[in-house]
Design a protein around this motif. Structure first.
Motif, mmCIF file in Angstrom:
data_model
loop_
_atom_site.group_PDB
_atom_site.id
_atom_site.type_symbol
_atom_site.label_atom_id
_atom_site.label_comp_id
_atom_site.label_asym_id
_atom_site.label_seq_id
_atom_site.Cartn_x
_atom_site.Cartn_y
_atom_site.Cartn_z
ATOM 1 N N ALA A 198 0.818 -1.213 0.000
ATOM 2 C CA ALA A 198 0.000 0.000 0.000
ATOM 3 C C ALA A 198 0.857 1.270 0.000
ATOM 4 N N LYS A 199 1.974 1.247 0.727
ATOM 5 C CA LYS A 199 2.776 2.458 0.842
ATOM 6 C C LYS A 199 3.465 2.841 -0.464
ATOM 7 N N GLU A 200 3.445 1.945 -1.441
ATOM 8 C CA GLU A 200 4.054 2.247 -2.732
ATOM 9 C C GLU A 200 3.066 2.907 -3.690
ATOM 10 N N LEU A 201 1.805 3.037 -3.270
ATOM 11 C CA LEU A 201 0.772 3.611 -4.122
ATOM 12 C C LEU A 201 0.488 5.061 -3.767
ATOM 13 N N ALA A 202 0.125 5.826 -4.769
ATOM 14 C CA ALA A 202 -0.357 7.195 -4.579
ATOM 15 C C ALA A 202 -1.775 7.237 -5.141
ATOM 16 N N VAL A 203 -2.760 7.264 -4.252
ATOM 17 C CA VAL A 203 -4.172 7.224 -4.658
ATOM 18 C C VAL A 203 -4.797 8.588 -4.372
ATOM 19 N N THR A 204 -5.330 9.199 -5.416
ATOM 20 C CA THR A 204 -5.987 10.499 -5.281
ATOM 21 C C THR A 204 -7.451 10.356 -5.673
ATOM 22 N N ILE A 205 -8.337 10.549 -4.709
ATOM 23 C CA ILE A 205 -9.775 10.476 -4.948
ATOM 24 C C ILE A 205 -10.367 11.866 -4.735
ATOM 25 N N LYS A 206 -10.956 12.400 -5.786
ATOM 26 C CA LYS A 206 -11.602 13.706 -5.699
ATOM 27 C C LYS A 206 -13.085 13.547 -6.013
ATOM 28 N N ARG A 207 -13.828 14.619 -5.856
ATOM 29 C CA ARG A 207 -15.287 14.551 -6.011
ATOM 30 C C ARG A 207 -15.693 14.086 -7.409
ATOM 31 N N GLU A 208 -14.874 14.397 -8.415
ATOM 32 C CA GLU A 208 -15.249 14.042 -9.783
ATOM 33 C C GLU A 208 -14.142 13.315 -10.532
ATOM 34 N N SER A 209 -13.093 12.866 -9.852
ATOM 35 C CA SER A 209 -11.984 12.222 -10.560
ATOM 36 C C SER A 209 -11.268 11.226 -9.654
ATOM 37 N N MET A 210 -10.431 10.405 -10.284
ATOM 38 C CA MET A 210 -9.696 9.372 -9.554
ATOM 39 C C MET A 210 -8.369 9.127 -10.272
ATOM 40 N N LEU A 211 -7.284 9.045 -9.500
ATOM 41 C CA LEU A 211 -5.960 8.800 -10.066
ATOM 42 C C LEU A 211 -5.206 7.827 -9.170
ATOM 43 N N VAL A 212 -4.619 6.793 -9.780
ATOM 44 C CA VAL A 212 -3.824 5.812 -9.037
ATOM 45 C C VAL A 212 -2.471 5.699 -9.708
ATOM 46 N N LYS A 213 -1.404 5.896 -8.923
ATOM 47 C CA LYS A 213 -0.044 5.775 -9.442
ATOM 48 C C LYS A 213 0.745 4.799 -8.584
ATOM 49 N N LEU A 214 1.625 4.067 -9.227
ATOM 50 C CA LEU A 214 2.551 3.182 -8.534
ATOM 51 C C LEU A 214 3.900 3.863 -8.560
ATOM 52 N N GLY A 215 4.343 4.364 -7.395
ATOM 53 C CA GLY A 215 5.563 5.145 -7.380
ATOM 54 C C GLY A 215 5.328 6.479 -8.067
ATOM 55 N N PRO A 216 6.399 7.193 -8.394
ATOM 56 C CA PRO A 216 6.247 8.528 -8.966
ATOM 57 C C PRO A 216 5.916 8.554 -10.450
ATOM 58 N N MET A 217 6.131 7.442 -11.181
ATOM 59 C CA MET A 217 6.037 7.501 -12.635
ATOM 60 C C MET A 217 4.953 6.639 -13.259
ATOM 61 N N VAL A 218 4.654 5.498 -12.677
ATOM 62 C CA VAL A 218 3.767 4.536 -13.326
ATOM 63 C C VAL A 218 2.303 4.845 -12.988
ATOM 64 N N LYS A 219 1.566 5.300 -13.988
ATOM 65 C CA LYS A 219 0.148 5.623 -13.815
ATOM 66 C C LYS A 219 -0.671 4.368 -14.093
ATOM 67 N N LEU A 220 -1.389 3.881 -13.086
ATOM 68 C CA LEU A 220 -2.187 2.672 -13.235
ATOM 69 C C LEU A 220 -3.597 2.979 -13.732
ATOM 70 N N VAL A 221 -4.237 3.979 -13.136
ATOM 71 C CA VAL A 221 -5.601 4.356 -13.511
ATOM 72 C C VAL A 221 -5.712 5.878 -13.447
ATOM 73 N N ASP A 222 -6.340 6.449 -14.477
ATOM 74 C CA ASP A 222 -6.564 7.899 -14.485
ATOM 75 C C ASP A 222 -7.936 8.170 -15.091
ATOM 76 N N VAL A 223 -8.902 8.445 -14.249
ATOM 77 C CA VAL A 223 -10.244 8.808 -14.702
ATOM 78 C C VAL A 223 -10.436 10.287 -14.373
ATOM 79 N N GLY A 224 -10.310 11.127 -15.379
ATOM 80 C CA GLY A 224 -10.344 12.573 -15.161
ATOM 81 C C GLY A 224 -11.721 13.128 -14.864
ATOM 82 N N LYS A 225 -12.757 12.397 -15.270
ATOM 83 C CA LYS A 225 -14.125 12.853 -15.027
ATOM 84 C C LYS A 225 -15.000 11.639 -14.770
ATOM 85 N N LEU A 226 -15.349 11.414 -13.513
ATOM 86 C CA LEU A 226 -16.207 10.296 -13.164
ATOM 87 C C LEU A 226 -17.629 10.514 -13.686
#
Length: 230
Positions: free
Chosen positions: A157-185
């Motif tokens: 878990a500590k290797e993930l950067a998960v950003t959940i906002k009211r209308e978007s979602m972003l998941v990154k593994l470390g600083p560079m690898v983008k796993l999921v990017d939903v800019g508009k839910l």
């Protein structure tokens, strides 16, 4: 556009928890950039047959151990199809594909169980789906949306950067690898009541995000623009 990542081979026990990724322009085709035969050839050698890259790409290598995830030198000679990592890649990618089918089957079983529990709703009234290239799967109830993201073997878990906002979602593994990017839910969510956790075993970890709907609605897609994100 922005930078998209494509896994030539994911970190696994067989390769010492080292992954090799291509970083590319996600709208290279739309921009009508020329095909990149060298990138295509290395992907095909890794067992990734149904891909085609356009424009310049960057190839990088990351190691999961020792934590945190970090970049590892990737030299020109490593692009040779006779390199050890290339020889290992088809087998690792095959095992990953088998694992994803098992995950999909388990998610489908869970979704069916949810339909039974809902009582008044028939199967299909709460649609779900998958992201591009099977990067994630999602299901929903009347109250929330659950997004399941398969992670590389050994991810914590500590290797993930998960950003959940009211209308978007972003998941990154470390600083560079983008796993999921939903800019508009598809619709707004309640950020305070939304959660995420890493579940499953060390060999097959799964990031599970539970997005609490701000109000009752049936989502036809995860993304408002119908692309299912990246």
């Amino acid at each position: 556009g922005s930078v998209e990542t494509f896994a030539l081979v994911r970190p696994a026990e067989a390769n010492g928890q080292v992954g090799v990724y291509i970083y590319l322009d996600e709208v290279g085709v739309i921009k009508q950039l020329p095909p990149n035969p060298r990138a295509n050839a290395i992907a095909h050698a890794c067992g990734q047959q149904n891909v085609s890259f356009h424009g310049d790409v960057f190839v990088g290598r990351v190691a999961m151990q020792p934590t945190p995830m970090h970049n590892v030198d990737f030299k020109i000679k490593d692009m040779d199809s006779s390199s050890d990592w290339v020889k290992q890649a088809p087998g690792i990618n095959y095992e990953y594909g088998i694992g994803m089918k098992e995950v999909e089957s388990a998610l489908n079983s869970k979704e069916n169980a949810q339909h039974v529990k809902m009582g008044g709703f028939e199967e299909g009234e709460f649609p779900g789906g998958q992201g591009p290239d099977g990067k994630y799967s999602w299901t929903q109830t009347k109250d929330d949306v659950e997004v399941a993201v398969p992670l590389p073997e050994g991810t914590r878990a500590k290797e993930l950067a998960v950003t959940i906002k009211r209308e978007s979602m972003l998941v990154k593994l470390g600083p560079m690898v983008k796993l999921v990017d939903v800019g508009k839910l598809n619709a707004q969510i309640d950020v305070d009541d939304s959660t995420w956790s890493v579940e499953g075993s060390k060999d097959a970890p799964m990031l599970v995000l539970t997005l609490q709907k701000a109000r009752f609605s049936i989502w036809r897609m995860l993304s408002a623009d119908g692309t299912e994100g990246t």
